[in-house]
Structure formats: structure tokens, C-alpha cells
Design a protein around this motif. Structure first.
Motif, PDB file in Angstrom:
ATOM      1  N   TYR A  75     -28.338   1.422   9.748  1.00  6.20           N
ATOM      2  CA  TYR A  75     -27.376   2.283  10.431  1.00  6.20           C
ATOM      3  C   TYR A  75     -26.168   1.502  10.932  1.00  6.20           C
ATOM      4  CZ  TYR A  75     -29.920   6.670  10.352  1.00  6.20           C
ATOM      5  OH  TYR A  75     -30.524   7.838   9.931  1.00  6.20           O
ATOM      6  N   GLN A  83     -36.323   9.420  -0.786  1.00  3.28           N
ATOM      7  CA  GLN A  83     -35.284   9.781   0.167  1.00  3.28           C
ATOM      8  C   GLN A  83     -35.907  10.164   1.489  1.00  3.28           C
ATOM      9  OE1 GLN A  83     -32.647  12.644  -1.496  1.00  3.28           O
ATOM     10  NE2 GLN A  83     -31.129  12.412   0.125  1.00  3.28           N
ATOM     11  N   GLY A  84     -35.398   9.567   2.564  1.00  3.02           N
ATOM     12  CA  GLY A  84     -35.915   9.884   3.893  1.00  3.02           C
ATOM     13  C   GLY A  84     -35.215  11.111   4.451  1.00  3.02           C
ATOM     14  N   THR A 130     -26.653  11.791  13.445  1.00  5.04           N
ATOM     15  CA  THR A 130     -26.109  10.743  14.293  1.00  5.04           C
ATOM     16  C   THR A 130     -24.735  11.131  14.859  1.00  5.04           C
ATOM     17  OG1 THR A 130     -25.203   9.705  12.315  1.00  5.04           O
ATOM     18  CG2 THR A 130     -27.311   8.872  13.119  1.00  5.04           C
ATOM     19  N   ARG A 131     -24.354  12.377  14.643  1.00  8.38           N
ATOM     20  CA  ARG A 131     -23.058  12.795  15.180  1.00  8.38           C
ATOM     21  C   ARG A 131     -23.273  13.958  16.130  1.00  8.38           C
ATOM     22  NH1 ARG A 131     -22.209  10.209  10.544  1.00  8.38           N
ATOM     23  NH2 ARG A 131     -20.134   9.429  10.074  1.00  8.38           N
ATOM     24  N   PRO A 141     -32.706  12.987   6.733  1.00 13.79           N
ATOM     25  CA  PRO A 141     -31.467  12.573   7.397  1.00 13.79           C
ATOM     26  C   PRO A 141     -31.564  12.825   8.896  1.00 13.79           C
ATOM     27  CG  PRO A 141     -31.094  14.471   5.951  1.00 13.79           C
ATOM     28  CD  PRO A 141     -32.508  14.112   5.825  1.00 13.79           C
ATOM     29  N   ILE A 142     -30.970  11.880   9.645  1.00 10.55           N
ATOM     30  CA  ILE A 142     -31.017  11.977  11.100  1.00 10.55           C
ATOM     31  C   ILE A 142     -29.621  12.289  11.605  1.00 10.55           C
ATOM     32  CG2 ILE A 142     -31.380  10.605  13.199  1.00 10.55           C
ATOM     33  CD1 ILE A 142     -33.363   9.036  11.169  1.00 10.55           C
ATOM     34  N   ARG A 175     -18.558   7.929   3.481  1.00 11.56           N
ATOM     35  CA  ARG A 175     -18.834   8.417   4.840  1.00 11.56           C
ATOM     36  C   ARG A 175     -19.528   7.293   5.596  1.00 11.56           C
ATOM     37  NH1 ARG A 175     -22.425  13.179   6.908  1.00 11.56           N
ATOM     38  NH2 ARG A 175     -23.736  12.703   5.138  1.00 11.56           N
ATOM     39  N   THR A 176     -19.293   7.284   6.919  1.00  5.94           N
ATOM     40  CA  THR A 176     -19.909   6.227   7.733  1.00  5.94           C
ATOM     41  C   THR A 176     -21.284   6.678   8.226  1.00  5.94           C
ATOM     42  OG1 THR A 176     -18.718   7.131   9.633  1.00  5.94           O
ATOM     43  CG2 THR A 176     -17.765   5.205   8.567  1.00  5.94           C
ATOM     44  N   ASN A 177     -22.175   5.722   8.468  1.00  4.96           N
ATOM     45  CA  ASN A 177     -23.511   6.024   8.973  1.00  4.96           C
ATOM     46  C   ASN A 177     -23.458   6.589  10.389  1.00  4.96           C
ATOM     47  OD1 ASN A 177     -25.406   5.267   6.897  1.00  4.96           O
ATOM     48  ND2 ASN A 177     -24.688   3.176   7.202  1.00  4.96           N
ATOM     49  N   LEU A 178     -22.627   5.967  11.206  1.00  6.91           N
ATOM     50  CA  LEU A 178     -22.447   6.442  12.576  1.00  6.91           C
ATOM     51  C   LEU A 178     -21.076   7.124  12.641  1.00  6.91           C
ATOM     52  CD1 LEU A 178     -23.642   3.195  14.403  1.00  6.91           C
ATOM     53  CD2 LEU A 178     -24.946   5.274  14.045  1.00  6.91           C
ATOM     54  N   PRO A 179     -20.705   7.739  13.734  1.00  8.65           N
ATOM     55  CA  PRO A 179     -19.358   8.303  13.825  1.00  8.65           C
ATOM     56  C   PRO A 179     -18.319   7.259  13.449  1.00  8.65           C
ATOM     57  CG  PRO A 179     -20.628   8.972  15.712  1.00  8.65           C
ATOM     58  CD  PRO A 179     -21.507   8.076  14.932  1.00  8.65           C
ATOM     59  N   LEU A 191     -29.035   9.745   3.949  1.00 10.20           N
ATOM     60  CA  LEU A 191     -27.660  10.186   3.724  1.00 10.20           C
ATOM     61  C   LEU A 191     -27.069   9.591   2.442  1.00 10.20           C
ATOM     62  CD1 LEU A 191     -26.430   9.493   7.372  1.00 10.20           C
ATOM     63  CD2 LEU A 191     -26.957  11.733   6.414  1.00 10.20           C
TER      64      LEU A 191
END
Lengths: 653, 250
Positions: free
Chosen positions: B118, A646-647, A652-653, A649-650, B153-157, B142
């Protein structure tokens, strides 16, 4: 709500059996408020008579789309949502009279329902309804009611709007054709009709293809009048006229000149063709005489062992002259045929034969050109003498065979010498050659007008080549057999020393063209036709077999030659510089390597295919579970444990 | 052909033709973690970059004699069907501006495979499995967590992911019903405030199929979600859902 309560509703008739079963299935599964809401609706729908899934579907279609249609047909800012259930009910109840099977009918049904309730329709809708004559309205109603009616009488149809804007379609067509050059037709079509309605797009496509296929002209109309070039109307077709019609109208001068020039050109071409035909027939007759002469005893004495070969070449030459393309030919074509034949003889070492043919062609300078061909080889005249000596040892060949030197016109008796007595044979040959000379002399003069400027004719006859010469047979003279063999080999070596890939390609192309023409089969067919004409066809059934074999072998060879040619072409680099330097034969090694590599690739691919086929065969005998989706086997293979990495988490929001 | 044979062949061809390393992605690693291997419909392959198209072609050429079908679909991805097994090769879709977006998020030099992952629809579909089936990689960090939490859930918004490809809206419902997962609040909020997005650039037939499949897996869950997202106006009257279609819901 429980089951008993639902049963009570059913027994009281508030809901019908269909909804009773539906609700029973949902009790316990749906929230309470949902069930109650559903029961309310079930009551309404039961009252409407909905008792099956089909009707329920229709009812919900109406619910789904009625509001959109009302927005289109009602005046703006009309509040209609409170009437929506009522309207839906009316549409549902009147669905037989006003079906909703098509968009148009749905609109009609909604319009009718809105009118009944008294909602304000848009003026354009009202106008359309009012403009539609009563007869048409009645027709529509009758049709909807299933009553068959004829088309309305006395109505020109002017009020019926065209479904589509033809001008828009014409503009679109113009745009498509303009864009098609850059984008291609299909992309241009999609681009131009991008925002169109789907139905319109399809109809436009059909409309376009109707005209593109020229279907509008499919049925030829009767043509009763024809116009000629000058605009006169005639009751008959041009094709029925035997002569050109005179015209009283003066044409512009340029047009006359143009026509005159065309007529003159046509005449020139016809004249040239006539003259070439005359020449051809003269040559044929000369060749016939030569053939007669050569097949006589004297001819045999002259030609010796080469008689058969020379006769073969002569007959072949005759055939080629007879079958040369009569439409497109140069006057020098027949000359070339004869020279070629002479050159073949020379290449085979038959100098006597070569001279024979050169004589027919009446080119006295050929002696020197023959010397050039042989390079540093022995003098042609010297060879003649040698041949003479050799000839004297042969029992069948008399000593007085006339040779080139002897055929030269002797000195005049006035010089004091006595003419030697000539043998019959010599006389015959002299006469023959003199006949040839006198007959041909005027025809092969280079200044003769027969040399037609045929730049306007596309001459392809030059490409016709004689078949390659047979392998050289040793001449039976008292020369050392080894010497003659060596000479033949040397000649071949010299000829092949400068050959390159492109020569090979050209030669193969020439061979391919020969086999494609199916000349042998054609000639056999001609012979068959001749036999049939003479009534002897039935005695020679083997000719049919020969024709069939000729066709089969022709096809076989043609296919193989084509294969070889395509392989060689594919492996030769298309370097344009090489085309202009054909004398370099350096490509042979690379060609060989390239061919070898290709062969290796093919073998590797064959091996791979064979392996896969074997695997497939093996798989047939092993029981494998039927595969669906990824298959059971895949399921088993995937079931093995796997490590998870598992990497981080980044955000992105 | 066995699955391992197919995967080995892909690895060989990848080395022979110098493509990037291929991985299995999509439903297979997800279903493996969930233990739902019997539901696998196809195998999704990606290399992270455009070499996946070359890999698809050379794979087809290597197996064409065994029959099957090779097709390139309108969205750019290719599939090869061999002996009943469907191998989907990724279309290598990149969301517009994904590189800049990831750089802003703190990834200085996002790799090709990272950008592709992503750009995918949901976190649970963005795992990678090596071709030897021994390792599952969660590059986004994630996917594994969301699988454990049973969350779509989505990777991006959601606004970006669902607007880039509006078919994903219907797929939210389909996946949630199929896997029994819940839907992230962000997705719900976006759909409720933009209900028209479900039918934008989407053919009605596609919507019908997604809803029908979702209802087949879990009718109640499907109805619950459609209720929650207020999407009844966009649901066509298909057989399992007709009984639920009421005036009050429209």
C-alpha cells in the motif's frame, strides 16, 4: 488548417522554412486550436529570426526565466506581465551584446531590457549600477563585446562586494568542528550547510580545504629575522648558533628549576649510558678471554664434545652483548644474557658448560638455583662426580680435569696439610676463574651505583631472547644411553607440561619479531661490508647468494608464522579472565575444534566457488542470447502462464 | 545465469538465512498480465520487510565471483547487476502512518507485506509474483482491475501518495505514456491544483529524463497529458518537446 494553407504562409514569408517543416509534421496529430496557436507563434519567432532548434531553445529559456528575474529586480507590485513578450524580444535580440550564458549575464540582460522599456528597478539595483564606476561599466561592456581590456587603473577595488560573507563561513567552520566529534566531519558539514546555496556550498568547501591543507603556507616566505626564547630579534637562525645566548633578563625561578631538572636528567641518562658502555666493554673483554681459553687445548679437554656448542653459545653471547641496544639498556641486561646462556647449557644437559657461564657471571649461588631447576633430579655435584668417573674412561680426557669442587680455594697450608701439586691445566683454570672473579666482583655488586634507576628509560632490550637451544645430543660418557635420552625427554616433558595457548601465541609473536628484524640478513650484510673493507669481498661471491637466500627464507617464514598466528589468535576467545590465568591450558581442545570448523567452512566455500566457475565455463560453450534488461531467455521463462489470485479490495479513500 | 536459476538461488538463500518469503513485484507481474514481456528492464524483489536488505547482501556474496555490480542507492534500495540482468531489492519503504491508516480502513492487523504494497506508488505496480513464476497475487485487490481498465491510480489517496514521494508525479506521465494508460481523475485534480509539487525535492535532471522517456514512448500522449495537467512551465526544453513549447502554453 491544411497543408496548402501552411504552404501559402511559407511562400508569403510569414513563416520560415524551419517552422514550415515543424508545422507540417504536426498537422493531423495535434488539435486544430493548438496548430493555430503554434502558427501564430511561428510567425513571431520567424520575425525574430529564429530558424533553428538552438535559437528556439534559447528563446524558450528566456521565456521561462525572465519573469523570475524581473520579480527580483523590479520594485514590488510592479505589473510587468504585459511587457514580458517585449522584454523577451529585447533580450533575444541583444543576446550578443548581453549574452545569457551565465546567471550574472542573464540578470544584466534582463536589467538592460527593463531599463529600455522604462520599468522601475529596485533602489538597491539602481544604487549598485550607479556606484559602479563608469570605467568598470565600460570594461564590462567591452568585455561583452569581445574587446580585450586591461584591468581598470586607479581603482582600488573597494567597491567590489565580496561574493560571500567570510564571517558566516568562519562561524560555520567553528560549528562544523564542534559537531564533528559527535556526527563525524562529513555529516557535520552537510548539517551546517544544509540550507546554503549549492554554489556557496562548493566554494566554501574549497575555501575550507585550502586552509586545512595548509596551502596558504605552501610557499615559504624568506625569513630575515629570528627571535630567540627571550624575545630578542636576531639576524641569524638559531640553528647557526653554536652556544646558548646569555640573557640579561631574569627568568622566573621556576623556569630555571625546570631547566636545571631537565639538564640533570639528561646528564644522569648520559652518565648511566657511559657506565653501561664501560661495563659492556669489560664484559666483552672477559668473554674474549673466555673464548680464547675455551678454544685452546685445555678448553677442549675441559669441555670435551661440548666444546663446539659452548663456543657457539659464547660467540652468540658476545654478539648479543655487542649489538644490544645502546640507547635503552639496563645494566643488568648483560648479566641476563650470560645467565640465559648458562640456562641453555643446563637445559641441554651440559652442566659443565652451565657452570662455566655461571662463573663468568660470578654468581656463586647458582649451584643451588640449578638444583631447583632440576627439581628432584640428581644433585649437580653428584653429577659432577659421575661425570668425572665417566670422563676417566674416555681416552682423550685426562683425570685431572678441574671441577667445581676442585676450583674451591684450598685450605690454608697452615693447617698442616700439604697442598697437592696442581697441574698446568688446573692452574690455568684457576687463574682464569680468579681473573674472572677479580675482574667482575666489583661490577656485579648489587649495591653498586651501576644499578641505575632507569624507569625513565623504556627498556625493550629485555625482550631480546637467545635462540632456542639445539636438540639435545647424547653425551659420550659411560652412562646408559637410554638413561640420558630418558632424562632429556623427561626434561622436555616437564618443561612442556604447563604450556598453554597463550605461551604458544607469545612464542610465535617472539618468532615473528625475530624474522621481522631480519637479523640474519643484516649480520651477513655486515660481514659483507667487513670483507669489502678488507679487500677480500670478490673472493667470496657465495656470501651474496647466502644473503639472498636468507632474505627469501626470512620472508617466507615470517609470512607463514604470521598466518599461523592470526589464525590462532582469531580462534582463541578474548576472555580477559583467561589472560590472568595463563596456567590453564584448557583452550587447546576448543582451539582445535574451532580450527577444524573454519577449515570446513573454507572448503565448502571453495567447493561452491569451483562449482560456479565450472558453470561459467560450461555457459561459455553454450550459445546464449545476448542479455539486455531481463534478456530474451528471461522473456521466454516469463511467458509461461500464471494463475492470478485476487484479494478483496479495501476502501482506502 | 538464467532467470529461473537466479530466482531459485534467491529462494535457497532466503531459507538458509531465514528471511521472509521473497516475491517478484513492480513491473514484471504487471507487464506479464499486459503481455509486454519484451519491455522488462529489471526484476524487483521484495520480502515485505527489512530482511530484503539481508537477502540482497547474501545474494551478492553468492554471485560476486561472476562479476557484476552491487550498489545501495540513496533511497535505501539495493541492486545487483549480473550478466546484464538487474535485480532490484526493495527499499522496504513504509508511508508514514500506513499502519494506522489501514487499521482505520478496516484491516485490523495489516501484515508487513500489505503495508509495503500500500505504500507503493500505483496499484498496477503493487502485484506480487511467486518465485516459481506460476502465481500472481493481488493483495490490494486493485491492481488487476486497474490493469484491465488501463488506469493509473494510487493505492492511497493521491494527496498522500504523491506528497510522500514527489518523484511519482513525473512518473504518472511516464507510466501513462509507456503503457498507454489513462490517469485517474483524482491524480489529475491534485496535480492541477498543486503544480509546484512536480519539482519539489526533485532534481531537474530526473524530470528531464522522465519527460524524455515518456516522449520517446508516446510523444502525443505525453504532450496531451502535459497540456491537461498544465505542466509546461516545469518542462525543460528537451529535444522532442521543444516544438510544442509555446508562449501560450507557459
Amino acid at each position: 488548417m491544411n497543408q496548402e494553407q501552411i504552404q501559402q504562409l511559407y511562400e508569403s514569408g510569414e513563416i520560415n522554412e524551419y517552422f514550415y517543416n515543424q508545422i507540417l509534421r504536426k498537422i493531423g496529430l495535434l488539435p486544430e486550436n493548438v496548430i493555430e496557436s503554434y502558427i501564430d507563434e511561428a510567425r513571431d519567432m520567424s520575425a525574430l529570426g529564429i530558424d533553428n532548434a538552438e535559437d528556439q531553445k534559447i528563446f524558450f529559456y528566456i521565456l521561462l526565466h525572465t519573469d523570475d528575474i524581473l520579480k527580483c529586480i523590479l520594485e514590488e507590485k510592479t505589473h510587468f506581465y504585459q511587457f514580458l513578450p517585449q522584454i523577451s524580444d529585447i533580450i533575444f535580440k541583444n543576446r550578443k551584446e548581453y549574452p545569457i550564458d551565465t546567471m550574472m549575464n542573464f540578470y544584466m540582460a534582463v536589467t538592460n531590457a527593463a531599463e529600455q522599456i522604462g520599468l522601475p528597478l529596485k533602489k538597491s539595483i539602481i544604487n549598485e549600477l550607479q556606484q559602479m564606476p563608469e570605467e568598470i561599466q565600460q570594461c564590462i561592456r567591452d568585455k561583452q563585446a569581445g574587446i580585450k581590456v586591461a584591468y581598470p587603473q586607479g581603482w582600488g577595488g573597494d567597491n567590489i562586494k565580496k561574493p560571500y560573507d567570510i564571517k558566516k563561513w568562519m562561524r560555520a567552520t567553528r560549528d562544523i568542528y564542534m559537531m564533528a566529534e559527535d556526527l563525524g566531519y562529513q555529516d557535520a558539514f552537510e548539517h551546517v550547510t544544509e540550507n546554503w546555496d549549492k554554489m556557496e556550498q562548493q566554494d566554501y568547501k574549497h575555501w575550507l580545504s585550502f586552509y586545512q591543507e595548509n596551502a596558504h603556507n605552501k610557499y615559504k616566505k624568506a625569513q630575515k629575522v629570528y627571535t630567540n626564547d627571550y624575545g630578542y630579534v636576531l639576524p641569524i637562525s638559531h640553528d647557526n648558533l653554536k652556544g646558548a645566548l646569555p640573557s640579561p633578563i631574569k627568568q622566573p625561578k621556576d623556569k630555571f628549576k625546570e631547566e636545571e631538572r631537565k639538564i640533570r636528567e639528561r646528564q644522569d641518562v648520559n652518565d648511566a649510558r657511559e657506565r653501561i658502555e664501560t661495563q659492556r666493554s669489560k664484559i666483552i673483554s672477559r668473554l674474549n678471554s673466555a673464548e680464547k681459553l675455551l678454544s685452546s687445548l685445555d678448553g677442549q679437554l675441559f669441555a670435551g664434545d661440548n666444546q663446539e656448542r659452548m663456543l657457539e653459545l659464547l660467540q652468540d653471547l658476545k654478539r648479543r652483548v655487542q649489538t644490544a641496544n645502546k640507547l635503552r639498556a639496563q645494566s643488568s641486561l648483560f648479566e641476563d644474557f650470560i645467565y640465559r646462556t648458562a640456562n641453555y647449557c643446563l637445559a641441554e644437559g651440559n652442566k659443565r658448560g652451565a657452570k662455566f657461564f655461571y662463573k663468568i657471571a660470578q654468581e656463586k649461588d647458582n649451584l643451588e638455583s640449578a638444583k631447583d631447576l632440576l627439581g628432584d633430579g640428581p644433585d649437580l655435584e653428584g653429577d659432577l662426580e659421575g661425570a668425572m668417573e665417566g670422563a676417566s674412561d674416555m681416552p682423550e680426557m685426562p683425570d685431572d680435569i678441574p671441577m667445581e669442587d676442585e676450583l674451591v680455594v684450598p685450605e690454608e697450608p697452615g693447617k698442616g696439610e700439604v697442598e697437592p701439586e696442581k697441574t698446568e691445566t688446573q692452574k690455568a683454570f684457576e687463574e682464569f676463574f680468579s681473573r674472572l672473579e677479580s675482574g667482575v666482583h666489583n661490577d656485579f655488586d648489587k649495591d653498586d651505583e651501576l644499578y641505575v634507576d632507569d624507569s625513565f628509560l623504556f627498556s625493550t632490550a629485555q625482550q631480546a631472547q637467545a635462540p632456542p637451544p639445539k636438540p639435545v645430543e647424547p653425551i659420550e660418557v659411560a652412562e646408559d644411553p637410554k638413561d640420558s635420552h630418558n632424562k632429556g625427554t623427561e626434561a622436555i616433558e616437564r618443561a612442556l607440561s604447563s604450556v598453554n595457548i597463550y605461551d604458544l601465541i607469545n612464542h610465535l609473536e617472539y618468532l615473528s619479531a625475530i624474522f621481522k628484524r631480519r637479523e640474519l640478513s643484516r649480520q651477513l650484510a655486515i660481514a659483507d661490508l667487513m670483507m669489502d673493507r678488507l679487500g677480500i669481498g670478490s673472493y667470496f661471491p657465495s656470501l651474496g647468494e647466502a644473503s639472498r637466500s636468507a632474505l627469501d627464507s626470512n620472508q617466507y617464514i615470517s609470512t607463514r608464522v604470521e598466518e599461523i598466528l592470526s589464525k590462532i589468535r582469531g580462534t582463541v576467545a578474548q576472555d580477559t579472565d583467561e589472560l590472568f590465568e595463563p596456567e590453564q591450558s584448557a583452550g587447546a581442545n576448543e582451539l582445535g575444534e574451532a580450527l577444524e570448523k573454519e577449515q570446513e567452512k573454507e572448503e565448502a566455500a571453495k567447493e561452491r566457488r569451483k562449482k560456479m566457475r565450472e558453470q561459467k565455463e560450461e555457459a561459455k560453450f553454450t550459445k546464449e542470447p545476448p542479455v539486455g534488461g531481463a534478456g530474451e531467455q528471461a522473456t521466454q521463462e516469463l511467458a509461461q502462464p500464471a494463475q492470478v489470485e485476487q484479494g478483496k479490495p479495501i476502501p482506502t479513500r | 545465469m538464467k532467470l529461473t536459476e537466479i530466482l531459485n538461488l534467491l529462494v535457497e538463500l532466503s531459507k538458509e538465512h531465514n528471511t521472509s518469503t521473497p516475491y517478484i513485484t513492480g513491473g514484471v507481474p504487471r507487464d506479464k498480465l499486459l503481455g509486454r514481456l519484451s519491455d522488462i528492464e529489471d526484476i524487483d524483489i521484495t520480502t515485505g520487510d527489512s530482511t530484503v536488505h539481508d537477502l540482497a547482501r547474501v545474494f551478492w556474496e553468492a554471485v560476486r565471483e561472476q562479476g557484476g555490480d552491487y550498489k545501495v542507492l540513496p533511497d535505501g534500495h539495493a541492486h545487483v547487476v549480473i550478466e546484464g540482468m538487474k535485480i532490484d531489492f526493495s527499499s522496504n519503504y513504509r508511508a508514514p502512518g500506513i499502519k494506522e491508516y489501514l487499521q482505520k480502513a478496516g484491516i485490523k492487523d495489516p501484515s508487513e507485506i500489505m503495508m509495503e504494497l500500500y505504500s507503493r506508488d500505483f496499484t498496477v505496480n503493487s502485484l506480487l509474483m511467486t518465485m516459481d513464476l506460476k502465481t500472481i497475487k493481488d493483495i490490494t485487490g486493485l491492481g488487476v482491475n486497474d490493469i484491465k481498465r488501463k488506469l493509473i491510480r494510487t493505492n492511497l489517496p493521491a494527496k498522500i501518495t504523491l506528497t510522500n514521494n514527489t518523484k511519482r508525479v513525473a512518473r504518472v506521465i511516464y507510466l501513462a505514456a509507456k503503457l498507454g494508460f489513462s490517469v485517474d481523475d483524482e491524480i489529475k485534480k491534485f496535480i492541477i491544483s498543486n503544480p509546484d509539487i512536480i519539482k519539489k525535492d526533485v532534481k531537474p535532471k530526473f524530470l528531464e529524463d522522465q519527460f524524455a522517456k515518456a516522449a520517446k514512448y508516446d510523444e502525443d500522449k505525453t504532450v496531451e497529458l502535459i497540456d491537461e495537467l498544465k505542466l509546461w512551465s516545469y518542462v525543460h526544453p528537451i529535444e522532442p518537446l521543444v516544438p510544442y513549447m509555446m508562449k501560450g502554453r507557459l
